[in-house]
Design a protein around this motif. Structure first.
Motif, PDB file in Angstrom:
ATOM      1  N   HIS A  57       0.812  -1.209   0.000  1.00  0.00           N
ATOM      2  CA  HIS A  57       0.000   0.000   0.000  1.00  0.00           C
ATOM      3  C   HIS A  57       0.850   1.266   0.000  1.00  0.00           C
ATOM      4  O   HIS A  57       0.343   2.341   0.277  1.00  0.00           O
ATOM      5  N   HIS A  58       2.150   1.134  -0.348  1.00  0.00           N
ATOM      6  CA  HIS A  58       3.040   2.293  -0.288  1.00  0.00           C
ATOM      7  C   HIS A  58       3.670   2.520  -1.666  1.00  0.00           C
ATOM      8  O   HIS A  58       4.788   2.073  -1.945  1.00  0.00           O
ATOM      9  N   LEU A  59       2.915   3.179  -2.564  1.00  0.00           N
ATOM     10  CA  LEU A  59       3.444   3.502  -3.897  1.00  0.00           C
ATOM     11  C   LEU A  59       4.619   4.473  -3.786  1.00  0.00           C
ATOM     12  O   LEU A  59       5.592   4.372  -4.543  1.00  0.00           O
ATOM     13  N   LEU A  60       4.536   5.391  -2.848  1.00  0.00           N
ATOM     14  CA  LEU A  60       5.625   6.345  -2.662  1.00  0.00           C
ATOM     15  C   LEU A  60       6.923   5.628  -2.310  1.00  0.00           C
ATOM     16  O   LEU A  60       8.003   6.007  -2.748  1.00  0.00           O
ATOM     17  N   PHE A  61       6.795   4.560  -1.534  1.00  0.00           N
ATOM     18  CA  PHE A  61       7.978   3.773  -1.169  1.00  0.00           C
ATOM     19  C   PHE A  61       8.625   3.132  -2.406  1.00  0.00           C
ATOM     20  O   PHE A  61       9.839   3.166  -2.588  1.00  0.00           O
ATOM     21  N   TYR A  62       7.785   2.544  -3.264  1.00  0.00           N
ATOM     22  CA  TYR A  62       8.330   1.895  -4.467  1.00  0.00           C
ATOM     23  C   TYR A  62       9.066   2.894  -5.364  1.00  0.00           C
ATOM     24  O   TYR A  62      10.125   2.601  -5.929  1.00  0.00           O
ATOM     25  N   LEU A  63       8.471   4.087  -5.493  1.00  0.00           N
ATOM     26  CA  LEU A  63       9.115   5.094  -6.332  1.00  0.00           C
ATOM     27  C   LEU A  63      10.450   5.542  -5.756  1.00  0.00           C
ATOM     28  O   LEU A  63      11.445   5.701  -6.477  1.00  0.00           O
TER      29      LEU A  63
END
Length: 577
Positions: A57-63
């Motif tokens: 649930h952490h798209l910011l983390f993946y980026l």
């Protein structure tokens, strides 16, 4: 593939630290409960989710993680290696003659791509580009920027003129800076004998081995007959198979067509009889071959201009002046000059001005001269384009002709006049001037001969990009050149020689008060396709065997893209809270 900076591998701990931070980061959320009795139960529910579920649930983390991984990869300096060209600098000699348009895709397009591939393999070594022709042109000199080199290659165009390959290669040799220079020659065919005597230099010839079909219009001529105009079209089949074709002749609204069939290597004359009395005709060949540049040819019905009839009573310097122009000078007594002759006449017999023959009158046999003094004042006229008269001394003049246009005068007295039908009257005897002592004398005779024997509506036949002196004069001094109604370029009088267009065809030369036609014809050498080959002569050593291509610029671009996406994700997350 490889990396140029393995020492930066330690930076891989940075994305690892981000992962650990997200694993153990506490997440807080405002929660209203009705009683503290339910607090422990709510906390158990929040802590029950596994770590992997949190990461989903952490798209910011993946980026962020992807950006850090690309940073680590960029710091390692990844690259790919390929073999470089032999030699330390290169000269590209590009054949821009018309035969390079043969084939589908054309030879010229194939060479363009080949030049780009070689430039990419040069590894930043200097590249010079030279085009062929009567005057070889340097488009690029010792350029190392691949983008500029490819831009110059894209701007290359076929000039239709003769390649003059030997002359261009000699010119390229003068630009060679060392023994490690390699000259790449891009053409359709080049005989090895041209390079056989050259030592100490390396050459790479890029030719074509394919055999193409070609039927060409070799010659197209017109002649006057009692019944009108007769045209003859000479066809040549340079193919190894029988080729059916259609020959069309057109002029204005008239068109005639003949179906023919040419056997392999056959030459055929196709006559057209009883054509209308139009002077400007175009022949078009419709055939399924691999080279279209030689399938059209234009012709103009102009009178011959290689002979002239001179009155033997005139001063011998007149005949000598015409002989210096390599004309066939025929001397005749005054009584033998015929007013209905088709040849231009040079005489002092004023009575011949009423005849059909064009006349250059020098002096008058029916008047007495009178004394004059002063400088010559000349108007803008094609006769004076290359024949300046200012320094000429004239002691006496004959009375002028009424109704004639005066184009040069002395103290207000007419010196040179033009009759309504185009005859030229020089109102003095040669022995009464010092004109033969000046270079302008034969130049004036040449302009007069061109005016009398030619057609005022036709400028002449030219080859592509031909530089020639022409007799053009207008009040504005500017002439515009059009083809099929489209503007080509302008010629300014006195700016240098007249330069013909490069594309063969029929052109209109338009001045302020006059319009003329001109024809640009494809050279005969450009109507024959040759089969060649690719080969190398000489060998040059390179200072490096491989060339590196770095992936760092691509990685930096990806990082910047990820940062932009990350900012947009963060902005949307703030807005929805």
């Amino acid at each position: 593939m490889g990396a140029s900076n393995w020492g930066m591998i330690w930076t891989a701990i940075m994305p690892l630290a981000v992962i650990l931070y997200y694993f153990f980061r506490k997440k807080y959320k405002d929660q209203r409960v009705s009683s503290t009795l339910f607090w422990q139960e709510r906390m158990k529910e929040l802590q029950a989710s596994p770590y992997l579920k949190k990461l989903q649930h952490h798209l910011l983390f993946y980026l962020q993680l992807a950006a850090l991984l690309f940073c680590v990869l960029g710091l390692l300096g990844p690259f790919s290696e390929s073999e470089t060209l032999a030699g330390n600098d290169f000269i590209f000699v590009v054949d821009t003659s018309a035969t390079m348009l043969a084939g589908s895709p054309s030879h010229f397009e194939g060479h363009r791509q080949k030049m780009k591939d070689l430039a990419a393999q040069a590894g930043g070594k200097p590249v010079t580009i030279i085009t062929t022709g009567n005057s070889p042109e340097v488009l690029l000199r010792n350029e190392q920027d691949l983008e500029l080199i490819e831009g110059a290659i894209d701007e290359l165009a076929v000039s239709y003129e003769r390649a003059e390959m030997e002359q261009t290669i000699l010119f390229a040799d003068t630009l060679s800076v060392s023994d490690s220079t390699v000259i790449h020659i891009f053409t359709d065919a080049l005989d090895r004998a041209v390079l056989a005597s050259k030592t100490g230099q390396s050459y790479q010839v890029h030719g074509f081995t394919e055999t193409l079909r070609n039927v060409s219009i070799q010659q197209f001529g017109l002649s006057e007959t009692e019944d009108g105009v007769r045209g003859i079209v000479q066809l040549v089949n340079n193919s190894e198979e029988t080729m059916p074709a259609t020959v069309r002749l057109s002029a204005g609204g008239t068109e005639k067509m003949v179906e023919v069939e040419l056997a392999a290597s056959e030459e055929l004359l196709v006559p057209f009889e009883d054509l209308p009395n139009d002077k400007l005709w175009q022949a078009t060949l419709e055939v399924q071959d691999d080279y279209a540049a030689d399938n059209t040819m234009a012709s103009y019905l102009a009178p011959p201009a290689n002979s002239i009839l001179v009155d033997s009573a005139l001063h011998e310097l007149v005949a000598s002046g015409f002989r210096s122009l390599e004309l066939d000078v025929l001397l005749a007594e005054a009584g033998q000059l015929q007013p209905d002759s088709k040849l231009p006449l040079v005489t002092n017999q004023s009575g011949l001005l009423d005849g059909a023959a064009p006349v250059l009158l020098i002096g008058r046999n029916d008047e007495t001269p009178f004394d004059v003094s002063g400088q010559i004042d000349s108007q803008a006229h094609p006769l004076f384009t290359y024949a300046a008269l200012e320094e000429i001394y004239v002691s006496q003049l004959y009375p002028p002709f009424e109704g004639y246009e005066t184009i040069a005068s002395i103290d207000g007295h007419p010196f040179i006049q033009i009759s309504p039908k185009g005859d030229i009257a020089v109102l003095t005897d040669i022995q009464l001037t010092d004109w033969p002592l000046f270079p302008s004398f034969p130049l004036f005779l040449w302009s007069a001969m061109d005016s009398l024997s030619g057609d005022a509506a036709f400028l002449g036949f030219f080859q592509p990009n031909e530089h020639r002196s022409v007799s053009l004069a207008s009040k504005s001094g500017e002439w515009e050149i059009f083809k099929d109604g489209s503007y080509s370029h302008s010629y300014i009088e006195g700016s240098g020689p007249f330069i013909a267009p490069s594309d063969p065809g029929i052109y209109e030369v338009i001045g302020e008060d006059e319009t003329m036609s001109m024809i640009v014809r494809l050279p005969g050498e450009e109507k024959v396709l040759s089969v060649g080959s690719s080969y190398a002569i000489g060998q040059a050593e390179a200072s490096q065997d491989t060339v590196r291509f770095s992936f760092v610029p691509i990685i930096i671009a990806l990082i910047l893209l990820l940062v932009a996406v990350e900012w947009e994700v963060y902005r949307r997350g703030i807005a929805t809270r």
